[in-house]
Design a protein around this motif. Sequence first.
Motif, short mmCIF file in Angstrom:
data_model
loop_
_atom_site.label_atom_id
_atom_site.label_comp_id
_atom_site.label_asym_id
_atom_site.label_seq_id
_atom_site.Cartn_x
_atom_site.Cartn_y
_atom_site.Cartn_z
N LEU A 25 0.73 -1.19 -0.19
CA LEU A 25 0.08 -0.04 0.24
C LEU A 25 0.80 1.36 0.02
N THR A 26 2.02 1.31 0.65
CA THR A 26 2.82 2.28 0.63
C THR A 26 3.48 2.39 -0.76
N ILE A 27 3.84 1.54 -1.35
CA ILE A 27 4.46 1.53 -2.94
C ILE A 27 3.32 2.17 -3.76
N LEU A 28 2.28 1.67 -3.61
CA LEU A 28 0.98 2.16 -4.44
C LEU A 28 0.83 3.44 -4.24
N GLY A 29 0.86 3.89 -2.94
CA GLY A 29 0.35 5.40 -2.62
C GLY A 29 1.64 6.31 -3.28
N ASN A 30 2.74 5.78 -3.23
CA ASN A 30 4.05 6.41 -3.76
C ASN A 30 3.99 6.56 -5.30
N VAL A 31 3.82 5.64 -6.01
CA VAL A 31 3.43 5.68 -7.30
C VAL A 31 2.49 6.61 -7.64
N MET A 32 1.11 6.33 -7.22
CA MET A 32 0.19 7.20 -7.55
C MET A 32 0.56 8.59 -7.32
N GLY A 33 0.94 9.06 -5.98
CA GLY A 33 1.37 10.32 -6.09
C GLY A 33 2.39 11.01 -7.04
N GLU A 34 3.41 10.14 -7.21
CA GLU A 34 4.26 10.56 -8.28
C GLU A 34 3.68 10.81 -9.55
N LYS A 35 2.85 9.99 -10.11
CA LYS A 35 2.04 10.02 -11.40
C LYS A 35 1.08 11.32 -11.55
N LEU A 36 0.42 11.45 -10.29
CA LEU A 36 -0.54 12.58 -9.98
C LEU A 36 0.30 13.88 -10.03
N GLY A 37 1.40 13.86 -9.35
CA GLY A 37 2.12 15.07 -9.56
C GLY A 37 2.63 15.58 -10.78
N ASN A 38 2.67 14.41 -11.77
CA ASN A 38 3.32 14.74 -13.04
C ASN A 38 2.04 15.00 -14.04
N MET A 39 0.97 15.16 -13.35
CA MET A 39 -0.42 15.54 -14.01
C MET A 39 -0.74 14.20 -14.84
N ASP A 40 -0.49 13.30 -14.65
CA ASP A 40 -1.02 12.19 -15.55
C ASP A 40 -2.33 11.48 -15.09
N VAL A 41 -3.00 10.74 -15.56
CA VAL A 41 -4.41 10.35 -15.23
C VAL A 41 -4.35 8.81 -14.82
N ILE A 42 -4.79 8.19 -13.85
CA ILE A 42 -4.51 6.75 -13.48
C ILE A 42 -6.01 6.42 -13.55
N ARG A 43 -6.24 5.34 -14.21
CA ARG A 43 -7.59 4.73 -14.45
C ARG A 43 -7.39 3.07 -13.90
N ILE A 44 -8.20 2.71 -12.99
CA ILE A 44 -8.32 1.18 -12.45
C ILE A 44 -9.44 0.81 -13.16
N GLN A 45 -9.57 -0.30 -13.77
CA GLN A 45 -10.83 -0.76 -14.15
C GLN A 45 -11.79 -1.17 -13.12
N GLY A 46 -12.95 -0.90 -13.10
CA GLY A 46 -13.85 -1.20 -12.09
C GLY A 46 -13.85 -0.37 -10.98
N TRP A 47 -13.06 0.45 -10.87
CA TRP A 47 -12.82 1.60 -9.40
C TRP A 47 -12.95 2.74 -9.73
N GLY A 48 -12.39 3.19 -10.78
CA GLY A 48 -12.43 4.70 -11.30
C GLY A 48 -11.34 5.37 -11.97
N GLN A 49 -11.12 6.75 -11.99
CA GLN A 49 -10.23 7.54 -12.44
C GLN A 49 -9.60 8.61 -11.42
N PHE A 50 -8.60 8.77 -11.41
CA PHE A 50 -7.67 9.62 -10.46
C PHE A 50 -7.21 10.55 -11.45
N ASP A 51 -7.31 11.89 -11.21
CA ASP A 51 -6.47 12.89 -11.72
C ASP A 51 -6.04 14.08 -11.12
N THR A 52 -5.33 14.89 -11.84
CA THR A 52 -4.96 16.10 -11.06
C THR A 52 -5.58 17.44 -11.66
#
Length: 97
Positions: A25-52
């Motif tokens: 969970l720590t690794i997942l949080g770090n990766v998501m934080g880094e991607k969102l910091g770069n203004m990337d969009v994260i899509r997880i099928q069946g869960w949703g979309q995270f963006d900045t």
Amino acid sequence: MKETDFTAELARRLNWDRQEVDAMLTILGNVMGEKLGNMDVIRIQGWGQFDTRERVERLLVHPGNEKQSTLVPPKRMAGYKPASVLKTYLKTLDSHE
């Protein structure tokens, strides 16, 4: 549900050690934080979309004294949009109560 309860339940369901789940969970949080910091969009099928989203600079006027105002600097905010599958599932849960 508290973070510790979530971690314990996830460890139980995955049949993993609790420390492994914490590490993942720590690794997942770090990766998501880094991607969102770069203004990337994260899509997880069946869960949703995270963006900045960027909130623009704006002038805040105090209601009691219109002459006093504050400049609010621009900032980045994380956003989340749930998947339609998740919305439908949650609606079915509400109807069972």
